[in-house]
Design an enzyme around this catalytic site. Structure first.
Site, mmCIF file in Angstrom:
data_model
loop_
_atom_site.group_PDB
_atom_site.id
_atom_site.type_symbol
_atom_site.label_atom_id
_atom_site.label_comp_id
_atom_site.label_asym_id
_atom_site.label_seq_id
_atom_site.Cartn_x
_atom_site.Cartn_y
_atom_site.Cartn_z
ATOM 1 N N LYS A 1 2.605 -17.471 25.895
ATOM 2 C CA LYS A 1 3.297 -16.203 26.112
ATOM 3 C C LYS A 1 4.368 -16.378 27.179
ATOM 4 O O LYS A 1 4.197 -15.994 28.340
ATOM 5 C CB LYS A 1 2.300 -15.106 26.494
ATOM 6 C CG LYS A 1 1.299 -14.805 25.374
ATOM 7 C CD LYS A 1 0.347 -13.690 25.738
ATOM 8 C CE LYS A 1 -0.595 -13.371 24.587
ATOM 9 N NZ LYS A 1 -1.533 -12.275 24.915
ATOM 10 N N LYS B 1 5.472 -8.725 28.730
ATOM 11 C CA LYS B 1 4.368 -8.054 29.438
ATOM 12 C C LYS B 1 3.942 -8.834 30.674
ATOM 13 O O LYS B 1 3.467 -8.247 31.657
ATOM 14 C CB LYS B 1 3.192 -7.818 28.485
ATOM 15 C CG LYS B 1 2.535 -9.074 27.914
ATOM 16 C CD LYS B 1 1.375 -9.590 28.730
ATOM 17 C CE LYS B 1 0.847 -10.894 28.163
ATOM 18 N NZ LYS B 1 -0.307 -11.412 28.884
ATOM 19 N N ARG C 1 -6.419 -34.200 31.516
ATOM 20 C CA ARG C 1 -7.134 -34.908 32.582
ATOM 21 C C ARG C 1 -8.397 -35.566 32.027
ATOM 22 O O ARG C 1 -9.344 -34.861 31.643
ATOM 23 C CB ARG C 1 -7.491 -33.944 33.710
ATOM 24 C CG ARG C 1 -6.283 -33.505 34.533
ATOM 25 C CD ARG C 1 -6.716 -32.614 35.681
ATOM 26 N NE ARG C 1 -7.096 -31.290 35.208
ATOM 27 C CZ ARG C 1 -7.968 -30.506 35.844
ATOM 28 N NH1 ARG C 1 -8.574 -30.920 36.935
ATOM 29 N NH2 ARG C 1 -8.245 -29.312 35.370
ATOM 30 N N GLU D 1 2.640 -17.212 33.720
ATOM 31 C CA GLU D 1 3.822 -17.495 32.914
ATOM 32 C C GLU D 1 5.020 -16.618 33.263
ATOM 33 O O GLU D 1 6.169 -17.024 33.126
ATOM 34 C CB GLU D 1 3.497 -17.329 31.423
ATOM 35 C CG GLU D 1 2.541 -18.364 30.862
ATOM 36 C CD GLU D 1 3.228 -19.711 30.580
ATOM 37 O OE1 GLU D 1 4.387 -19.894 31.012
ATOM 38 O OE2 GLU D 1 2.598 -20.548 29.938
ATOM 39 N N TYR E 1 -12.012 -24.128 34.328
ATOM 40 C CA TYR E 1 -11.367 -22.916 33.839
ATOM 41 C C TYR E 1 -12.345 -21.861 33.330
ATOM 42 O O TYR E 1 -12.052 -20.675 33.399
ATOM 43 C CB TYR E 1 -10.377 -23.274 32.723
ATOM 44 C CG TYR E 1 -9.245 -24.154 33.210
ATOM 45 C CD1 TYR E 1 -8.199 -23.621 33.955
ATOM 46 C CD2 TYR E 1 -9.234 -25.518 32.955
ATOM 47 C CE1 TYR E 1 -7.165 -24.423 34.422
ATOM 48 C CE2 TYR E 1 -8.202 -26.331 33.419
ATOM 49 C CZ TYR E 1 -7.174 -25.778 34.152
ATOM 50 O OH TYR E 1 -6.164 -26.574 34.620
ATOM 51 N N ASP F 1 -1.405 -5.416 24.716
ATOM 52 C CA ASP F 1 -1.366 -6.553 25.634
ATOM 53 C C ASP F 1 -0.850 -6.123 27.007
ATOM 54 O O ASP F 1 -1.334 -6.581 28.047
ATOM 55 C CB ASP F 1 -0.462 -7.636 25.038
ATOM 56 C CG ASP F 1 -0.713 -9.003 25.643
ATOM 57 O OD1 ASP F 1 -1.619 -9.141 26.486
ATOM 58 O OD2 ASP F 1 -0.010 -9.952 25.261
ATOM 59 N N SER G 1 -6.109 -10.819 35.013
ATOM 60 C CA SER G 1 -4.740 -11.200 34.668
ATOM 61 C C SER G 1 -4.127 -12.063 35.767
ATOM 62 O O SER G 1 -4.035 -11.647 36.925
ATOM 63 C CB SER G 1 -3.878 -9.950 34.456
ATOM 64 O OG SER G 1 -2.500 -10.274 34.506
ATOM 65 N N ARG G 2 -3.652 -13.254 35.396
ATOM 66 C CA ARG G 2 -3.034 -14.154 36.370
ATOM 67 C C ARG G 2 -1.720 -13.587 36.896
ATOM 68 O O ARG G 2 -1.383 -13.734 38.070
ATOM 69 C CB ARG G 2 -2.794 -15.526 35.737
ATOM 70 C CG ARG G 2 -4.055 -16.324 35.516
ATOM 71 C CD ARG G 2 -3.817 -17.498 34.598
ATOM 72 N NE ARG G 2 -3.756 -17.069 33.197
ATOM 73 C CZ ARG G 2 -3.526 -17.893 32.187
ATOM 74 N NH1 ARG G 2 -3.323 -19.172 32.405
ATOM 75 N NH2 ARG G 2 -3.505 -17.446 30.952
#
EC number: 1.1.1.94
Length: 316
Positions: free
Chosen positions: A80, A165, A7, A255, A23, A218, A228-229
């Site tokens: 990941k 994970k 962007r 992800e 972010y 991890d 953690s998203r």
């Protein structure tokens, strides 16, 4: 150091303020970092290219950028995930799209929550590459007083640990959102590690990798942290949000949402049972109710934790 961004408006803001407000708000980037929306500028004379795009968007971008790289550029994957459709690991996608050999493709993976790293809190990670000299080169490039990387030759194990994970973290997030307690969380983390290890061994990985930073390390960080998203996404589902509502509430890519289907497909390809991964697929992609899925997991046929003369792990 040159940072590519898709962007232009965000790139201009980073160059003007030294802050990535979307972010990493409030974090001052080093003066040596300059941003660009032109991939040719970012790739120009790059000795080491760090790839941190979404796993599901990596292939078209890397195919577009293929003519830009130097024949000696070393690629470091922070991605990941597992590619949908092909079920390829990101190291394989990099090799296929750039033409780089095994000595130029590395994976950096471990308990590395971005917010804590930019705050310079102590962290450790793993740099995996088939070529030890390349792994040491990347290790040296990213070693700081607060970030300690180790080397490893098991690129499949390190990469798979980072992908699986995320799927397990979704499951843990769901149970946390449902208020099922720490016993449930501990069971999912432990049996999730067993899933990752079984699949990794079937794919040729070293089982000891999953006991290290790129495996257990991890997994623990991602399943226990509010940063953690994937855990946050699962938590919203456990609270009762739909998948679409959870996606709208998530500002960055989780992800595990897409990768769960690809990881499940890998399990089918290698004949490895992955019941927690299957449960995540049922909730996110098959529209099943989380309560029903948890009940189905708990009512599976009882099994030994380990079985056989050689101590092979049973399915969950």
């Amino acid at each position: 150091m040159t940072l590519w961004g898709r962007r232009p408006e965000l790139v201009d803001a980073i160059n003007a303020t030294g802050v990535n407000g979307d972010y990493l708000p409030g974090v001052q980037l080093p003066d040596s970092v300059r941003a660009t929306a032109d991939p040719a500028v970012a790739a120009r004379e790059a000795d080491i290219a760090v790839l941190a795009v979404s796993a599901q968007h990596a292939r078209p971008l890397l195919e577009e950028w293929r003519p830009l790289w130097s024949p000696s550029t070393v690629f470091v994957s922070l991605m990941k995930g597992v590619e949908l459709g092909t079920n390829r690991l990101m190291s394989q996608v990099i090799a296929e799209t750039t033409g780089a050999g095994p000595d130029r493709v590395t994976v950096l993976s471990g308990p590395n929550l971005a917010r804590e790293i930019v705050q310079r809190k102590p962290a450790a990670s793993v740099v995996a590459c088939a070529d030890h000299n390349t792994a040491e080169r990347v290790q040296t490039a990213c070693h700081t007083a607060y970030f300690r990387p180790y080397t490893n030759s098991d690129i499949v194990g390190c990469e798979l640990g980072g992908a699986v994970k995320n799927v397990i973290a979704l499951a843990v997030g769901v149970t946390d959102g449902m208020g099922l307690g720490d016993n449930a969380k501990a069971a999912l983390v432990t049996r999730g590690l067993a899933e990752a290890t079984r699949l990794g061994v079937a794919m040729g990985a070293d089982p000891l990798t999953f006991a290290g930073l790129a495996g257990m390390g991890d997994l623990v960080a991602t399943c226990s942290s509010t940063l953690s998203r994937n855990h946050s996404f699962g938590y919203r589902l456990g609270e009762g949000l739909t998948v679409e509502e959870a996606k709208k509430a998530t500002t960055q890519t989780a992800e595990g949402v897409a990768s769960s289907k690809a990881v499940s497909a890998l399990g089918e390809r290698y004949g490895v049972e992955l019941p927690i991964t299957a449960a995540v697929v049922d909730i996110i992609h098959n529209g099943q109710n989380p309560t029903d899925v948890v009940d189905a997991l708990m009512s599976r046929t009882p099994k030994p934790e380990r079985f056989g003369d050689r101590g092979r792990e049973a399915g969950n």
